[in-house]
Design a protein around this motif. Structure first.
Motif, short mmCIF file in Angstrom:
data_model
loop_
_atom_site.label_atom_id
_atom_site.label_comp_id
_atom_site.label_asym_id
_atom_site.label_seq_id
_atom_site.Cartn_x
_atom_site.Cartn_y
_atom_site.Cartn_z
N GLY A 65 0.70 -1.30 -0.01
CA GLY A 65 0.09 -0.02 0.01
C GLY A 65 0.78 1.36 0.02
N LEU A 66 1.93 1.20 0.78
CA LEU A 66 2.82 2.40 0.91
C LEU A 66 3.28 2.65 -0.71
CD1 LEU A 66 4.32 1.75 4.40
CD2 LEU A 66 2.99 3.77 3.71
N THR A 67 3.89 1.37 -1.21
CA THR A 67 4.68 1.52 -2.67
C THR A 67 3.56 2.02 -3.56
OG1 THR A 67 5.68 -0.38 -1.98
CG2 THR A 67 5.51 0.08 -4.33
N ALA A 68 2.40 1.75 -3.49
CA ALA A 68 1.05 2.40 -4.57
C ALA A 68 1.21 3.86 -4.05
CB ALA A 68 -0.04 1.79 -4.21
N LEU A 69 1.07 4.44 -2.79
CA LEU A 69 0.92 5.76 -2.48
C LEU A 69 2.25 6.50 -3.03
CD1 LEU A 69 -0.76 7.76 -1.12
CD2 LEU A 69 0.33 7.28 1.03
N ALA A 70 3.48 6.02 -2.74
CA ALA A 70 4.68 6.73 -3.00
C ALA A 70 4.57 6.48 -4.56
CB ALA A 70 5.89 5.90 -2.46
N TYR A 71 4.28 5.69 -5.29
CA TYR A 71 4.37 5.55 -6.75
C TYR A 71 3.44 6.90 -7.38
CZ TYR A 71 4.09 3.31 -11.47
OH TYR A 71 4.22 3.06 -12.64
N GLY A 72 2.26 6.73 -6.84
CA GLY A 72 1.05 7.61 -7.29
C GLY A 72 1.28 9.02 -6.95
N ILE A 73 2.09 9.58 -5.83
CA ILE A 73 2.75 10.64 -5.51
C ILE A 73 3.51 11.25 -6.48
CG2 ILE A 73 3.61 12.19 -3.59
CD1 ILE A 73 1.92 10.62 -1.56
#
Length: 289
Positions: free
Chosen positions: A272-280
């Motif tokens: 989930g953190l990976t997806a958030l960092a990627y999207g940001i």
């Protein structure tokens, strides 16, 4: 009666990056086209968050009344653990869908009424994932739905309601984020293979088996990295999305090392953190570009 903290846990806040990151990336793509409309972006975020929370409650309700969550390995489930009634959890799910639909109605009125069809399809997909007599989540189709609605629809839709056209950076970002958000579900279902088999829940992980599911998880991470290379053609600022590499590696290590059960909980968090960092990273990179 469930406490407030149990309701919050039942809403599964660790899954919320799957709602936030597509809106951030889609708004970055709108900025790349010099067409950001902030109030529409905010409504997209409200809609995405409410749909995510709604589908979490809907899954809690449907799996709970089927007995799928009676022997739960992961975090709290309200119905399965008997801390909340099935009716109250179902009402919470439809309440989220209703408020989200109101936000979608405003966006459709401002952009195009045909968007209501997509919104209706998204809500139907959220409910019938584990709801109804033949839930498609029990037929190994969950990852397909996640990729379509949390990847393609969420990112491209966020860009479209602001730019009013489909742009190729938004499509590329949708593919990358769709892969990472799918990876969250893959990790969840990898953890639940033993209990899902016992309850006749035929997820893609059950179909592919332990080894195949682990390979799929890693492949989805690779797809997301490849998309960064694709988006560099738009602007080298999208290399900012490489900030997701560290949590992505941390998420993958337990998977490739054969972790099972509760040992996979950190992988869910880190994916989930990976997806958030990627999207940001993509959102900021496209905006700067």
């Amino acid at each position: 009666m469930a406490t407030a903290s149990q309701w919050i846990e039942g809403a599964r806040p660790r899954t919320l990056p799957a709602a936030i990151s597509p809106v951030v990336a889609g708004t970055g793509a709108a900025a790349f086209a010099d067409s950001v409309v902030w109030w529409r972006a905010v409504l997209c975020l409200v809609l995405a968050l409410l749909l995510q929370i709604g589908v979490n409650f809907a899954n809690d309700y449907s799996d709970g009344i089927r007995g799928t969550d009676d022997e739960r390995v992961g975090p709290l489930r309200l119905v399965g653990s008997r801390v909340a009634t099935a009716g109250s959890v179902k009402a919470a799910a439809f309440g989220c869908f209703a408020v989200g639909a109101a936000a979608g109605l405003v966006l459709a009125a401002a952009t195009g009424w045909w968007l209501l069809l997509i919104g209706a399809a998204a809500i139907a997909a959220a409910w019938f994932y584990t709801g109804g007599s033949t839930p498609y989540g029990y037929r190994a189709l969950g990852e397909v739905s996640v990729f379509v609605f949390f990847g393609l629809v969420a990112v491209i839709g966020t860009t479209y309601v602001q730019v009013e056209e489909v742009t190729w950076p938004s499509v590329a970002a949708a593919v990358g984020l769709g892969a990472l958000i799918c990876a969250i579900l893959v990790a969840n279902n990898l953890r639940d293979i033993p209990t899902d088999r016992e309850s006749d829940k035929r997820t893609l992980a059950v179909v592919m088996g332990d080894r195949g599911t682990r390979m799929l998880f890693v492949a989805l991470q690779v797809v997301a990295l490849a998309v960064i290379g694709w988006l560099v053609a738009a602007t080298p600022w999208t290399l900012l999305a490489l900030v997701a590499l560290a949590p992505g590696v941390r998420a993958s290590l337990p998977v490739v090392r054969g972790a099972t059960g509760m040992a996979l909980i950190p992988t869910l968090r880190d994916t989930g953190l990976t997806a958030l960092a990627y999207g940001i990273g993509l959102g900021i990179g496209l905006a700067l570009g």
